[in-house]
Design an enzyme around this catalytic site. Sequence first.
Site, mmCIF file in Angstrom:
data_model
loop_
_atom_site.group_PDB
_atom_site.id
_atom_site.type_symbol
_atom_site.label_atom_id
_atom_site.label_comp_id
_atom_site.label_asym_id
_atom_site.label_seq_id
_atom_site.Cartn_x
_atom_site.Cartn_y
_atom_site.Cartn_z
ATOM 1 N N CYS B 258 0.069 16.890 10.709
ATOM 2 C CA CYS B 258 -0.679 16.122 9.900
ATOM 3 C C CYS B 258 0.013 15.256 9.024
ATOM 4 C CB CYS B 258 -1.884 17.024 9.406
ATOM 5 S SG CYS B 258 -1.261 18.409 8.404
ATOM 6 N N GLY B 429 -4.345 19.408 -2.708
ATOM 7 C CA GLY B 429 -4.824 19.376 -4.464
ATOM 8 C C GLY B 429 -6.288 18.514 -4.813
ATOM 9 N N PHE B 430 -6.033 18.215 -6.138
ATOM 10 C CA PHE B 430 -7.282 17.735 -6.433
ATOM 11 C C PHE B 430 -7.667 16.270 -5.730
ATOM 12 C CE2 PHE B 430 -5.815 20.073 -10.447
ATOM 13 C CZ PHE B 430 -6.800 21.180 -9.989
ATOM 14 N N GLY B 432 -7.277 15.684 -2.935
ATOM 15 C CA GLY B 432 -7.487 15.778 -1.693
ATOM 16 C C GLY B 432 -8.644 16.706 -1.493
#
Lengths: 423, 521
Positions: B258, B429-430, B432
């Site tokens: 990904c 993280g934030f 995502g």
Amino acid sequence: MSQEKQDFLERSKTFWNPGKTQAWQDMGVDLVIDRREGYYLHDMDGQRLIDVHLNGGTYNIGHRHPELVEVLNQATRKFDMGNHHFPSLARTALAEALAACTPGDLQYTMYGSGGGEAIDIAIKTARNAMKKRKIVSIVKAYHGHTGLAVKTGDERFSKLFLSEDTAGEFVQVPFNDLNAMEDALKGRDVAAVIMETIPATYGFPMPKEGYLPGVKKLCERYDALYIADEVQTGLMRCGALWAITRYGVEPDLLVTGKGISGGMYPIACVVVSKERAGWLSQDGFGHMSTMGGAELGCIVALKVLEIVQRPEVISMVRYISNFIRAGLDQIMAIYPDFFTGIRQHGVVMGLEFNHPEGAKPVMKYLYRNGVWAIFSTLDPRVLQFKPGVLMTQALCEDLLRRVEAAIGEARTEVMGAGSRRTR
Amino acid sequence: MDNFVRRLVDISQSEAAMRARADLVLERARWAAEVFHRYDRAKTMAAVDAVARIAFDKAGEYAEWAVRETGFGVVAHKKIKNELSSIPLVDHYRDRDFVSPRIDERSMVVEIPRPAGVIFALAPSTNPVATVYFKVLSALMTRNAIVISPHPAARECCVDAARTLAAAAEAAGAPEGVIQVIADPSIPLIDQFMRSDKTDVILATGGSAMVRSAYSSSNPAIGVGPGNAPVFVDATADPGHAARHIVESKSFDNSLLCTNESVLIVVAEAERALKAELQKAGCHICSEEETQTLRRYLFHERGFNVEALGRDAIWIARQVGIKVSPKTLVLVTPIRLIGEEEPLSREKLCPVLGLYTARNNAQAMMQARALLRLSGAGHSAAIHSNDTRAIVDYAAMVEVYRVVVNAPCSQGAAGFATNLAPTFTIGTGFFGRSSVGENIGPQHLVNWTRIAYHKDSDVTLDAIAHTAVRQPGPLPEAPSDGVPGRSVADLRPVDATADRDALREEIRRIIADELRAALKE
């Protein structure tokens, strides 16, 4: 104790069983079980207890196991007990499942509604097969309270009802004594030896190495059948589906009860080889039981068998027995003068105390500490300690914490407060 | 049990049955975790190394199996991924001890590692076995039990791999059941595992729906969002170098990582040279018409066409009737827009690369931000440049937590071509909507109990430093009385004198310690 419970106990004495009701009060156990779930019992006054009595393994996989509740509920949409005369889907399916998972060439299943009835069926089957009447069991044996089963056991339960053997057809020999067994068998007039793989009500004395295979050999030598009573030791409690296989014995008949019902619908089974099941062909109507092998019970039993054979379960049993043993060893090191020994095979355990009735105060203090375990009726030095096969790590840890406290308190009562712990 | 009555009364799909099954697996895992917690570093690493070894040895076999079962990816590349997730992964963490206590002399705090307990881990179809390897080894390094839930499309290879690793772990002394796998995953069953209070943490790698579901489970979750990496090539970049890395990355396992580049953003003045180098490196630059065909083929109304997932460039070209050279590795589709209206600016797990030409650096960076707004926030980005100003500006602007410089993004962001931590779970993280923003590793699977003295205390940590945490290892086997070789006498030999002597010695030691402490005061 609440007023409500006091009133209830009076009614229990009036309408149910005054002797038994009172005896528990005298022993300091005023338990009236209300709600139950998993390995917990809830007293009607709200006290919660961890159940390590399990009614001899009846609640092996816990009380009201959710899958059993589900399967029983679903089954009632279609089934009831069934008609015992006719071929039955459920009875045949359970018989097939038992044939697949029992040792040797055991093939046919005969059904009772409880363990005693199943033992009677096993004895009748053996007598029919061998054309002999005599049955050998061990001293202090216990196989139930029905007509024939009660005669195999200690007179404690038969004399009261003038039901003890008077015809010399039931012989008892000491456990773990092959010479005595041979003496009993060598007249070649014995139809069968009936053995609990580990005698429960006698406090789980463990078979010596070679004893059970020795008994089986003697049976073969003197034309007697070997009936394995696996009511308390079967269903994975000894780390194998049937404990008898761990001792390397292939019985001629195997009896399972208690746990096979899941504690949800009464049923007990006798599994027998084709060779020894002559009467089923000779006269299939020879033994009947309206409620034996009730179809709802068969469906529950099938689920019990499927659950205990899941690969995770044997692993759980090993963890539980190792962990509890390690904990009990530590407790024994704290109270070495009181808690003197452990008998163990898997989660079948007997805890020995050095007082003739030592298990009774332990039972009482366990009860006060939120644990329910019962003393051995026929050897009250020994506490029957029977964790379930699906107990969680947290529950086992909590159990040990309570057991340590209770044994300490019982020890103080029995031996006096002056004595001190080792560490 | 193939049984006619089971068909008459079948509860296998009931909620009660699903929950009971999850409970049983998780309770067994709990036992394993509790016992594993008793292991010291040496016993732990013995199991870890044994598992890493067999994982390495079987990397090729499982690479081949995964491609055969899923129908996509490249065997040689999957073998590399599997290998990297075995011994090299363990070696990367070799110097980090997640088992023994550690002391911070400055703050006078002693830290004792406390494993999460039971990890529920999802493995995707894109990197199936590599993810199984990675999660299993991360769990073992930190003394956790793990339950693997494979993607149905890669079920068989994952189940077999997990069982192989489990057998190796147990043979090397790990507690039984420390690695378990769900052989027949279904949505309701997985849901039971995720929602169970017997699960300590969910390691979610997979589609967005699954990851969001992990976060909604009420259990702690470390989940990763989708990628959609922009790769920016500016005028200072070496076009040949950049093109080779981009192709190496996009064609690696046919873009199944990904972290692969989704859209190439190039400044106008570098466009011509870069295109030429891309063609040299194996790219087919599509005409407008070909791009339109690909757009229609790759994106349906419901999203990306999974048929194209992990297929090679030639296979895809053949599907849509584009004539390409047999050496083609990547299909490049020039696009004029980045955003909702251009499907080709979405994540493409196949060797199709969008190409956007920007007027200047500022515009290119705004386009990169726009790409990540569309999807891939918190994930990865790449830049090819020799201008540190541009590199820093770009890294500070794009909303991702890893920016790979002058390297293939697939391998670079996942820690295989850079010095980032090697991982198959990219923390988004934030940005995502995830809890961790770095490459996930074993350090995220353990918490630490901190022993803290009074600020003014003059205690030195010597005594505590020399007091080992008790790590007695596996539980001793309980006797099976009467079973030959398994009776109490065999397993609990009584040596009363030794025991009493040891006890005396222990008491003597305690008294001596106490005396010493008293004298010090």
